[in-house]
Design an enzyme around this catalytic site. Structure first.
Site, PDB file in Angstrom:
ATOM      1  N   ARG A  62     -47.770   5.847   5.241  1.00 26.31           N
ATOM      2  CA  ARG A  62     -47.015   6.954   5.828  1.00 26.31           C
ATOM      3  C   ARG A  62     -47.390   8.268   5.173  1.00 26.31           C
ATOM      4  NH1 ARG A  62     -41.292   4.656   4.441  1.00 26.31           N
ATOM      5  NH2 ARG A  62     -42.404   4.840   2.475  1.00 26.31           N
ATOM      6  N   LYS A 171     -46.753 -11.247  -1.735  1.00 26.53           N
ATOM      7  CA  LYS A 171     -45.474 -11.873  -2.047  1.00 26.53           C
ATOM      8  C   LYS A 171     -44.414 -10.784  -2.171  1.00 26.53           C
ATOM      9  CE  LYS A 171     -44.035 -12.505  -6.063  1.00 26.53           C
ATOM     10  NZ  LYS A 171     -43.658 -12.262  -7.466  1.00 26.53           N
ATOM     11  N   ASP A 200     -50.728 -15.970  -3.463  1.00 27.07           N
ATOM     12  CA  ASP A 200     -50.071 -16.272  -4.735  1.00 27.07           C
ATOM     13  C   ASP A 200     -51.157 -16.030  -5.773  1.00 27.07           C
ATOM     14  OD1 ASP A 200     -49.308 -17.553  -7.141  1.00 27.07           O
ATOM     15  OD2 ASP A 200     -47.773 -18.632  -6.037  1.00 27.07           O
ATOM     16  N   HIS A 201     -51.063 -14.929  -6.483  1.00 27.36           N
ATOM     17  CA  HIS A 201     -52.237 -14.530  -7.275  1.00 27.36           C
ATOM     18  C   HIS A 201     -52.531 -15.507  -8.418  1.00 27.36           C
ATOM     19  CE1 HIS A 201     -49.342 -12.603 -10.039  1.00 27.36           C
ATOM     20  NE2 HIS A 201     -50.285 -12.630 -10.942  1.00 27.36           N
ATOM     21  N   LYS A 205     -56.418 -17.257 -10.437  1.00 26.73           N
ATOM     22  CA  LYS A 205     -56.782 -17.244 -11.863  1.00 26.73           C
ATOM     23  C   LYS A 205     -57.798 -18.351 -12.129  1.00 26.73           C
ATOM     24  CE  LYS A 205     -52.336 -15.411 -13.453  1.00 26.73           C
ATOM     25  NZ  LYS A 205     -52.567 -14.157 -14.108  1.00 26.73           N
ATOM     26  N   GLU A 239     -43.294 -14.377 -20.182  1.00 24.95           N
ATOM     27  CA  GLU A 239     -43.758 -12.987 -20.264  1.00 24.95           C
ATOM     28  C   GLU A 239     -43.071 -12.303 -21.438  1.00 24.95           C
ATOM     29  OE1 GLU A 239     -44.665 -10.938 -16.399  1.00 24.95           O
ATOM     30  OE2 GLU A 239     -42.919 -12.133 -15.844  1.00 24.95           O
ATOM     31  N   ASP A 258     -38.973 -14.661  -8.157  1.00 29.98           N
ATOM     32  CA  ASP A 258     -40.151 -13.881  -8.563  1.00 29.98           C
ATOM     33  C   ASP A 258     -41.258 -14.771  -9.133  1.00 29.98           C
ATOM     34  OD1 ASP A 258     -41.401 -11.319  -9.005  1.00 29.98           O
ATOM     35  OD2 ASP A 258     -41.002 -11.561 -11.154  1.00 29.98           O
ATOM     36  N   HIS A 263     -45.408 -18.981  -8.166  1.00 30.01           N
ATOM     37  CA  HIS A 263     -46.440 -19.260  -9.169  1.00 30.01           C
ATOM     38  C   HIS A 263     -46.210 -20.592  -9.898  1.00 30.01           C
ATOM     39  CE1 HIS A 263     -47.190 -15.177  -8.289  1.00 30.01           C
ATOM     40  NE2 HIS A 263     -46.410 -14.623  -9.173  1.00 30.01           N
TER      41      HIS A 263
HETATM   42  P1  NDP Z   1     -44.981   0.019  -3.722  1.00 33.29           P
HETATM   43  O1  NDP Z   1     -43.518   0.189  -3.920  1.00 33.29           O
HETATM   44  O2  NDP Z   1     -45.913   0.796  -4.581  1.00 33.29           O
HETATM   45  O3  NDP Z   1     -45.240   0.331  -2.168  1.00 33.29           O
HETATM   46  C1  NDP Z   1     -46.536   0.349  -1.578  1.00 33.29           C
HETATM   47  C2  NDP Z   1     -46.566   1.421  -0.505  1.00 33.29           C
HETATM   48  O4  NDP Z   1     -45.702   1.050   0.559  1.00 33.29           O
HETATM   49  C3  NDP Z   1     -46.063   2.763  -0.977  1.00 33.29           C
HETATM   50  O5  NDP Z   1     -47.096   3.501  -1.567  1.00 33.29           O
HETATM   51  C4  NDP Z   1     -45.542   3.384   0.292  1.00 33.29           C
HETATM   52  O6  NDP Z   1     -46.618   3.987   1.014  1.00 33.29           O
HETATM   53  C5  NDP Z   1     -45.061   2.208   1.087  1.00 33.29           C
HETATM   54  N1  NDP Z   1     -43.602   2.036   0.912  1.00 33.29           N
HETATM   55  C6  NDP Z   1     -42.891   2.061  -0.240  1.00 33.29           C
HETATM   56  N2  NDP Z   1     -41.576   1.838  -0.015  1.00 33.29           N
HETATM   57  C7  NDP Z   1     -41.457   1.666   1.309  1.00 33.29           C
HETATM   58  C8  NDP Z   1     -40.359   1.398   2.167  1.00 33.29           C
HETATM   59  N3  NDP Z   1     -39.116   1.270   1.693  1.00 33.29           N
HETATM   60  N4  NDP Z   1     -40.597   1.278   3.476  1.00 33.29           N
HETATM   61  C9  NDP Z   1     -41.832   1.403   3.955  1.00 33.29           C
HETATM   62  N5  NDP Z   1     -42.916   1.671   3.194  1.00 33.29           N
HETATM   63  C10 NDP Z   1     -42.728   1.789   1.901  1.00 33.29           C
HETATM   64  O7  NDP Z   1     -45.298  -1.527  -3.771  1.00 33.29           O
HETATM   65  P2  NDP Z   1     -46.355  -2.294  -4.663  1.00 33.29           P
HETATM   66  O8  NDP Z   1     -47.701  -1.705  -4.442  1.00 33.29           O
HETATM   67  O9  NDP Z   1     -45.837  -2.447  -6.036  1.00 33.29           O
HETATM   68  O10 NDP Z   1     -46.284  -3.743  -4.016  1.00 33.29           O
HETATM   69  C11 NDP Z   1     -46.795  -4.013  -2.748  1.00 33.29           C
HETATM   70  C12 NDP Z   1     -46.575  -5.470  -2.411  1.00 33.29           C
HETATM   71  O11 NDP Z   1     -47.253  -6.267  -3.369  1.00 33.29           O
HETATM   72  C13 NDP Z   1     -45.110  -5.903  -2.465  1.00 33.29           C
HETATM   73  O12 NDP Z   1     -44.891  -6.847  -1.471  1.00 33.29           O
HETATM   74  C14 NDP Z   1     -44.981  -6.527  -3.846  1.00 33.29           C
HETATM   75  O13 NDP Z   1     -43.949  -7.487  -3.876  1.00 33.29           O
HETATM   76  C15 NDP Z   1     -46.357  -7.155  -4.009  1.00 33.29           C
HETATM   77  N6  NDP Z   1     -46.731  -7.328  -5.407  1.00 33.29           N
HETATM   78  C16 NDP Z   1     -46.832  -6.244  -6.220  1.00 33.29           C
HETATM   79  C17 NDP Z   1     -47.187  -6.393  -7.553  1.00 33.29           C
HETATM   80  C18 NDP Z   1     -47.339  -5.215  -8.434  1.00 33.29           C
HETATM   81  O14 NDP Z   1     -47.674  -5.437  -9.606  1.00 33.29           O
HETATM   82  N7  NDP Z   1     -47.121  -3.998  -7.975  1.00 33.29           N
HETATM   83  C19 NDP Z   1     -47.469  -7.730  -8.119  1.00 33.29           C
HETATM   84  C20 NDP Z   1     -47.385  -8.802  -7.163  1.00 33.29           C
HETATM   85  C21 NDP Z   1     -47.035  -8.585  -5.859  1.00 33.29           C
HETATM   86  P3  NDP Z   1     -46.361   5.101   2.139  1.00 33.29           P
HETATM   87  O15 NDP Z   1     -45.130   5.846   1.756  1.00 33.29           O
HETATM   88  O16 NDP Z   1     -47.605   5.934   2.137  1.00 33.29           O
HETATM   89  O17 NDP Z   1     -46.201   4.334   3.402  1.00 33.29           O
HETATM   90  C1  BG6 Z   2     -45.726 -11.099 -10.286  1.00 29.53           C
HETATM   91  C2  BG6 Z   2     -44.275 -10.868 -10.589  1.00 29.53           C
HETATM   92  O1  BG6 Z   2     -45.866 -11.911  -9.151  1.00 29.53           O
HETATM   93  O2  BG6 Z   2     -46.339 -11.752 -11.388  1.00 29.53           O
HETATM   94  C3  BG6 Z   2     -44.107 -10.077 -11.868  1.00 29.53           C
HETATM   95  O3  BG6 Z   2     -43.687 -10.151  -9.510  1.00 29.53           O
HETATM   96  C4  BG6 Z   2     -44.856 -10.728 -13.006  1.00 29.53           C
HETATM   97  O4  BG6 Z   2     -42.732  -9.945 -12.205  1.00 29.53           O
HETATM   98  C5  BG6 Z   2     -46.280 -11.017 -12.593  1.00 29.53           C
HETATM   99  O5  BG6 Z   2     -44.819  -9.860 -14.124  1.00 29.53           O
HETATM  100  C6  BG6 Z   2     -46.977 -11.846 -13.658  1.00 29.53           C
HETATM  101  O6  BG6 Z   2     -48.319 -11.973 -13.327  1.00 29.53           O
HETATM  102  P1  BG6 Z   2     -49.398 -12.255 -14.473  1.00 29.53           P
HETATM  103  O7  BG6 Z   2     -50.676 -12.417 -13.717  1.00 29.53           O
HETATM  104  O8  BG6 Z   2     -49.386 -11.057 -15.381  1.00 29.53           O
HETATM  105  O9  BG6 Z   2     -48.950 -13.481 -15.187  1.00 29.53           O
END
Ligand code: NDP
Ligand code: BG6
Length: 512
Positions: A62, A171, A200-201, A205, A239, A258, A263
């Protein structure tokens, strides 16, 4: 452990992983995961010449951004988060095919624009491209994105051909059984299962993949891998960090959703499943699902199979840290657990009577994930020491992270004129044998999705089977609020209730 020999067989295993010309579209392109994992993964795949020659990256979100602004964001992400330093030549190969499309996730016209954008790439190239849609947004918009991919025709593009469109879904996959089923229904309304890659990352690994190799490429383990020789299994995913700035997300999630449902249950499935008939994705997933189905429903409540707790104030790395209830964005009365331990019973021929203890938590003593296989004790009669029969049980432990490796505890004679024994540890460390610059999980997963290999992704029924086990626990916790919630000091190994799960079987948790 014995020195590893470089054997020609090792080279024979490296297969060419050619992906067709591909456009990767990242939804949520300005987000945290994109910057920390996805862009660095793409950069490192490019570095290793694993991307197709005709590779295109399209950011979608967005946030209004020009192509140049997105390229700058992506370049900074590589600089900050890649395991390799940024090489301008390598980055340029990706950057010149990188663009950005601004739009909402529930805006049909924006998806039409995206479709035209990709059609133009295809036309410029003069050949078909595969479309790989990576949904890296908060889960609240997973469904609208999938529906719009269907309505715009993007999902069905090139269907029936090897380079059909594919979708990668981050996820969490639902928050309980019902929501996971609904999400699966939405996906199945638009995509066929072979187009779908649920992440599922942990499966990406190296050490998790090696679990299959250790079990099935060595003939010494399989004959012992059952109730006759194994007394118990302990799986730890610990962790050191707390919830940090992710309080808003974590409050709605908790450790069971989570870390355990996904995992940790994947580690259980790979440790305990039957040998698959082949290394094809479906063969492995079939075995995982069978195993997950064999896990008995958990007894919940006092003296049951489940312990939950929240971290209190304590020390991490020698520094004082606040408890969960004092963290930013956390309700002072929160009933969200940061630690879960479970005692699992697998009711099948191989495992009946062998408890599988699993635990995962934040702010524990150290960051470590391991799978420990505790073998039955030998009869001690031959080696009594001072009238005591205290030979150690042999334990095989797979250290998933950090300091990745494998170790085995054996009883050994202490040199000297008397016959006295001592447990010793034989170890293999990946870093020593193979060097430490191994690919990150997301590199493998992005590449596998591009080549259409679903082995390291979760099938729809697999996600549901795992939720089926966890959902009654979540329902019970919702009904009792904070009742039964324990506390553990940050920097410790968890609450007393987790110890009690094992002490009933005369065991204690390892301190890995
Ligand atoms: P973010 O909160 O950074 O959101 C990603 C993007 O989505 C934002 O930059 C924004 O882009 C858009 N966004 C944020 N909030 C909303 C909302 N309420 N409604 C619509 N669009 C929104 O998320 P992450 O990058 O941290 O995570 C992305 C996915 O990956 C999630 O499903 C998360 O569970 C999963 N995940 C994340 C991890 C991490 O370490 N970050 C680890 C494992 C999984 P814009 O405003 O430009 O649309
Ligand atoms: C993510 C969880 O899926 O895995 C986090 O949302 C967690 O809470 C992370 O910290 C752990 O991943 P890793 O690869 O660092 O063990």
């Amino acid at each position: 452990m014995a020195e590893t020999q470089r054997h020609p067989f090792l080279h024979g295993l490296s297969k060419h992983r050619g992906a067709p010309p591909t456009v990767v579209v990242i939804f949520g392109a300005s987000g945290d995961l994109t910057a920390r994992k996805l862009i660095p993964a793409i950069y490192n795949l490019s570095h290793d010449n694993l991307l197709p020659a005709d590779f295109f990256l399209v950011g979608y979100g967005r946030k209004p951004m020009s192509d140049d602004e997105f390229r700058t964001l992506a370049r900074e992400a590589v600089g900050e988060f890649s395991r390799r330093e940024l090489n301008p030549g390598v980055w340029e190969r990706v950057a010149r095919h990188t663009s950005y499309v601004a739009g909402g996730y529930d805006e049909a016209p924006a998806f039409e624009r995206l479709a035209r954008h990709i059609d133009a790439i295809e036309a410029g190239l003069g050949r078909d491209v595969q479309r790989l849609f990576y949904i890296s947004t908060p889960p609240s918009v997973f469904a609208p994105i999938i529906e719009n991919l269907g309505a715009s025709g993007l999902a069905a593009k090139h269907l029936g051909l090897p380079h059909h469109s594919k979708v990668v879904i981050e996820k969490p996959f639902g928050r309980d059984l019902d929501s996971a089923r609904r999400l699966n229904d939405t996906i199945r309304g638009v995509f066929q299962e072979e187009q779908v890659f649920r992440i599922d990352h942990y499966l990406g690994k190296e050490t998790v993949q090696d679990l299959l190799v250790q079990r099935f490429a060595n003939s010494i383990f399989e004959p012992l891998w059952n109730r006759n020789f194994i007394a118990s299994v302990q799986i730890t995913v610990a962790e050191e960090q707390g919830v940090g700035s992710r309080g808003g997300y974590y409050e709605q999630s908790g450790a069971l959703r989570d870390m355990i449902q996904n995992h940790t249950m994947q580690l259980v499935a790979l440790t305990a499943m039957e040998p698959p008939v082949s290394l094809e994705a479906e063969a492995i997933r079939d075995e995982k699902v069978k195993l997950l189905r064999a896990i008995q429903p958990l007894t919940i409540g006092p003296h049951g199979d489940v312990a939950r707790a929240q971290y209190g104030p304590g020390l991490t790395g020698g520094k004082p840290v606040p408890g969960y209830l004092e963290e930013e964005g956390i309700d002072a009365q929160s009933a969200t657990e940061t630690y879960v331990a479970l005692r699992l019973s697998i009711n099948n021929w191989r495992w009946q009577g062998v408890p599988f203890y699993v635990r995962s938590g934040k702010r524990l003593a150290r960051r470590v994930s391991e799978i420990a296989i505790n073998f039955r004790r030998p009869p001690g009669t031959l080696f009594a020491q001072g009238g005591r029969f205290d030979l150690a049980a042999n334990t095989l432990s797979f250290q998933i992270q950090p300091d990745e490796g494998l170790s085995l505890i054996l009883n050994t004679k202490i040199p000297g004129l008397e016959t006295r024994t001592q447990p010793v540890k034989m170890s293999f460390r990946y870093a020593t044998t193979f060097g430490s610059n191994t690919p990150e999980a997301y590199e493998r997963l992005v590449l596998d999705a591009m080549v259409g290999d679903g082995t390291l992704f979760i099938r729809g029924d697999e996600a549901e089977t795992s939720w089926k086990l966890c959902t009654p626990v979540l329902d019970y916790w919702r009904s009792v609020g904070r009742e039964g919630m324990e506390s553990y000091p940050a920097g410790s190994w968890g609450p007393a209730g987790a110890e009690a799960l094992l002490s009933a079987g005369g065991q204690v948790w390892r301190q890995p």
